[in-house]
Scaffold this motif. Structure first.
Motif, mmCIF file in Angstrom:
data_model
loop_
_atom_site.group_PDB
_atom_site.id
_atom_site.type_symbol
_atom_site.label_atom_id
_atom_site.label_comp_id
_atom_site.label_asym_id
_atom_site.label_seq_id
_atom_site.Cartn_x
_atom_site.Cartn_y
_atom_site.Cartn_z
ATOM 1 N N UNK A 27 -10.380 -12.066 -51.173
ATOM 2 C CA UNK A 27 -10.103 -11.688 -52.811
ATOM 3 C C UNK A 27 -8.623 -11.396 -52.960
ATOM 4 N N UNK A 28 -8.136 -11.760 -54.098
ATOM 5 C CA UNK A 28 -6.871 -11.453 -54.559
ATOM 6 C C UNK A 28 -7.043 -10.792 -56.057
ATOM 7 N N UNK A 29 -6.287 -9.842 -56.445
ATOM 8 C CA UNK A 29 -6.459 -9.106 -57.706
ATOM 9 C C UNK A 29 -5.452 -9.626 -58.313
ATOM 10 N N UNK A 30 -5.883 -9.603 -59.760
ATOM 11 C CA UNK A 30 -4.900 -9.929 -61.028
ATOM 12 C C UNK A 30 -3.426 -9.361 -60.640
ATOM 13 N N UNK A 31 -2.480 -10.170 -60.768
ATOM 14 C CA UNK A 31 -1.147 -9.469 -60.669
ATOM 15 C C UNK A 31 -0.722 -9.440 -58.978
ATOM 16 N N UNK A 32 -1.535 -9.676 -58.088
ATOM 17 C CA UNK A 32 -0.977 -9.696 -56.597
ATOM 18 C C UNK A 32 -0.052 -10.919 -56.501
ATOM 19 N N UNK A 33 0.849 -10.351 -55.568
ATOM 20 C CA UNK A 33 1.649 -11.477 -54.841
ATOM 21 C C UNK A 33 1.313 -11.538 -53.425
ATOM 22 N N UNK A 34 0.614 -12.560 -53.052
ATOM 23 C CA UNK A 34 0.285 -12.576 -51.456
ATOM 24 C C UNK A 34 1.033 -13.838 -50.793
ATOM 25 N N UNK A 35 0.945 -13.975 -49.533
ATOM 26 C CA UNK A 35 1.448 -14.980 -48.764
ATOM 27 C C UNK A 35 0.304 -15.198 -47.961
ATOM 28 N N UNK A 36 0.224 -16.685 -47.497
ATOM 29 C CA UNK A 36 -0.762 -17.051 -46.533
ATOM 30 C C UNK A 36 -0.052 -17.916 -45.670
ATOM 31 N N UNK A 183 13.567 -15.217 -54.955
ATOM 32 C CA UNK A 183 14.044 -14.037 -55.833
ATOM 33 C C UNK A 183 13.100 -14.250 -57.135
ATOM 34 N N UNK A 184 13.189 -15.620 -57.578
ATOM 35 C CA UNK A 184 12.519 -16.178 -58.942
ATOM 36 C C UNK A 184 10.826 -15.699 -58.894
ATOM 37 N N UNK A 185 10.624 -16.009 -57.616
ATOM 38 C CA UNK A 185 8.991 -15.722 -57.621
ATOM 39 C C UNK A 185 8.552 -14.362 -57.602
ATOM 40 N N UNK A 205 9.827 -15.585 -44.710
ATOM 41 C CA UNK A 205 9.339 -16.105 -46.210
ATOM 42 C C UNK A 205 8.292 -15.349 -46.613
ATOM 43 N N UNK A 206 7.250 -15.245 -45.791
ATOM 44 C CA UNK A 206 5.878 -14.467 -46.050
ATOM 45 C C UNK A 206 6.139 -13.036 -46.527
ATOM 46 N N UNK A 207 7.061 -12.399 -45.887
ATOM 47 C CA UNK A 207 7.486 -11.006 -46.039
ATOM 48 C C UNK A 207 7.953 -10.650 -47.429
ATOM 49 N N UNK A 208 8.182 -11.667 -48.268
ATOM 50 C CA UNK A 208 8.529 -11.289 -49.519
ATOM 51 C C UNK A 208 7.309 -10.990 -50.326
ATOM 52 N N UNK A 209 6.137 -11.343 -50.126
ATOM 53 C CA UNK A 209 4.904 -10.872 -50.741
ATOM 54 C C UNK A 209 4.632 -9.523 -50.618
ATOM 55 N N UNK A 226 1.941 -5.222 -46.829
ATOM 56 C CA UNK A 226 3.237 -4.842 -46.281
ATOM 57 C C UNK A 226 3.850 -3.567 -46.792
ATOM 58 N N UNK A 227 4.286 -2.815 -45.932
ATOM 59 C CA UNK A 227 4.615 -1.474 -46.302
ATOM 60 C C UNK A 227 6.113 -1.764 -46.795
ATOM 61 N N UNK A 228 6.649 -2.180 -45.765
ATOM 62 C CA UNK A 228 8.393 -2.598 -46.454
ATOM 63 C C UNK A 228 8.607 -3.754 -46.623
ATOM 64 N N UNK A 229 8.392 -4.229 -47.870
ATOM 65 C CA UNK A 229 8.379 -5.587 -48.417
ATOM 66 C C UNK A 229 10.042 -6.161 -48.341
ATOM 67 N N UNK A 230 10.216 -7.181 -47.998
ATOM 68 C CA UNK A 230 11.556 -7.880 -48.055
ATOM 69 C C UNK A 230 11.981 -8.245 -49.596
ATOM 70 N N UNK A 231 12.974 -7.973 -49.853
ATOM 71 C CA UNK A 231 13.492 -8.200 -51.300
ATOM 72 C C UNK A 231 14.668 -9.701 -51.166
ATOM 73 N N UNK A 232 14.230 -10.413 -51.845
ATOM 74 C CA UNK A 232 15.344 -11.715 -51.653
ATOM 75 C C UNK A 232 16.601 -11.129 -52.177
ATOM 76 N N UNK A 233 17.690 -11.573 -51.492
ATOM 77 C CA UNK A 233 18.871 -11.537 -51.557
ATOM 78 C C UNK A 233 19.381 -12.223 -52.684
ATOM 79 N N UNK A 234 20.070 -11.488 -53.790
ATOM 80 C CA UNK A 234 20.360 -12.356 -54.906
ATOM 81 C C UNK A 234 21.740 -12.703 -54.744
#
Ligand SMILES: Nc1ncnc2c1ncn2[C@@H]1O[C@H](COP(=O)(O)OP(=O)(O)OP(=O)(O)O)[C@@H](O)[C@H]1O
Ligand SMILES: [Mg+2]
Length: 238
Positions: A27-36, A183-185, A205-209, A226-234
């Motif tokens: 299940x995925x809730x509204x507004x979640x960002x998941x990776x598979x 970053x856009x996602x 890549x998955x760790x950005x979710x 994920x506790x410490x989510x990766x933030x895309x370098x801008x």
């Protein structure tokens, strides 16, 4: 938003049966960002095709925004896709003979909008995917890979979908360009509260979710927030 219950997908070619998915529950809730994530052949794209209403499960139930779509016929699935889901693929899938603006406006033709409205909405989506205006009338073959993927993201956004599905969106891009797409996602998730499902075989890549779902041999073997989510370098704009 997404509820998969005991989903099974079996492909039959002649006498050979392949279990692409076995009893996948998710299940995925509204507004979640998941990776598979998972190795090649584990069933990621099969799962995405079902979540994206491109295909139906052999067994099990799939509810999208509360609606059971498992038994829908192809026309009913197409209606759901056009109104609720935006897709981004590894190889961009742009029309070669159409300009950037026309590529983005294309899904709105099926929605029956007039040309001026289509162009207006396409312009909004191009801005939301940070695509520079001076290239709006370029053809896809005049663009870099990163720019083509931004066009694809704009096209995915043009119907204002609740759900964005991206299958290896950075697979054909170098790391820096891939980071811009990630970053856009992340921005679409954070600022516009879109639900995002990102498929990738790369852990980085998955760790950005916010949450990573691992698939192996057609089963979900791990589901971790994920506790410490990766933030895309801008980086500088393309
Ligand atoms: N249309 C099809 N017909 C027959 N078998 C298929 C079909 N699509 C997928 N499969 C099989 O189902 C299994 C899962 O495939 P799937 O494409 O979902 O894997 P994946 O995790 O997306 O792999 P990749 O990382 O290589 O994209 C594989 O064994 C594949 O060969
Ligand atoms: Mg795949």
């Amino acid at each position: 938003m997404i509820e998969c219950v005991n989903i099974e997908k079996v492909y039959r070619i002649g006498e050979v049966e392949t279990y692409a998915l076995r009893s996948a529950t998710l299940s995925v809730a509204d507004g979640e960002f998941i990776s598979i994530t998972g190795p090649s052949g584990s069933g990621k794209s099969t799962l995405m095709n079902i979540i994206g209403c491109l295909d139906t499960p052999t067994n099990g139930e799939y509810r999208l925004s509360g609606e059971d779509v498992s038994g829908f016929d192809p026309d009913e699935l197409a209606l759901i896709r056009n109104s609720k889901i935006g897709f981004v693929f590894q190889s961009f899938h742009l029309l070669r003979r159409a300009s950037v603006l026309r590529n983005v406006a294309l899904p709105l033709v099926y929605a029956g909008l007039a040309r001026s409205q289509r162009n207006e909405r396409a312009a909004q989506a191009l801005r939301a995917s940070s695509f520079p205006e001076k290239f709006w009338n370029h053809m896809p073959n005049q663009l870099s890979g990163g720019m083509m993927q931004r066009v694809a993201i704009a096209r995915a956004l043009v119907n204002n979908p609740l759900l964005i599905l991206a299958d290896e969106p950075t697979g054909n891009l170098d790391t820096k360009t891939g980071d811009m797409i990630l970053d856009t996602l992340q921005r679409l998730h954070r600022d516009e509260h879109r639900t995002i499902v990102l498929i990738t075989h790369e852990a980085y890549v998955a760790e950005h979710a916010q949450r990573i779902i691992q698939v192996r041999d057609g089963s979900i073997v791990d589901d971790t927030v994920i506790k410490k989510r990766r933030v895309a370098t801008i980086h500088e704009p393309v």
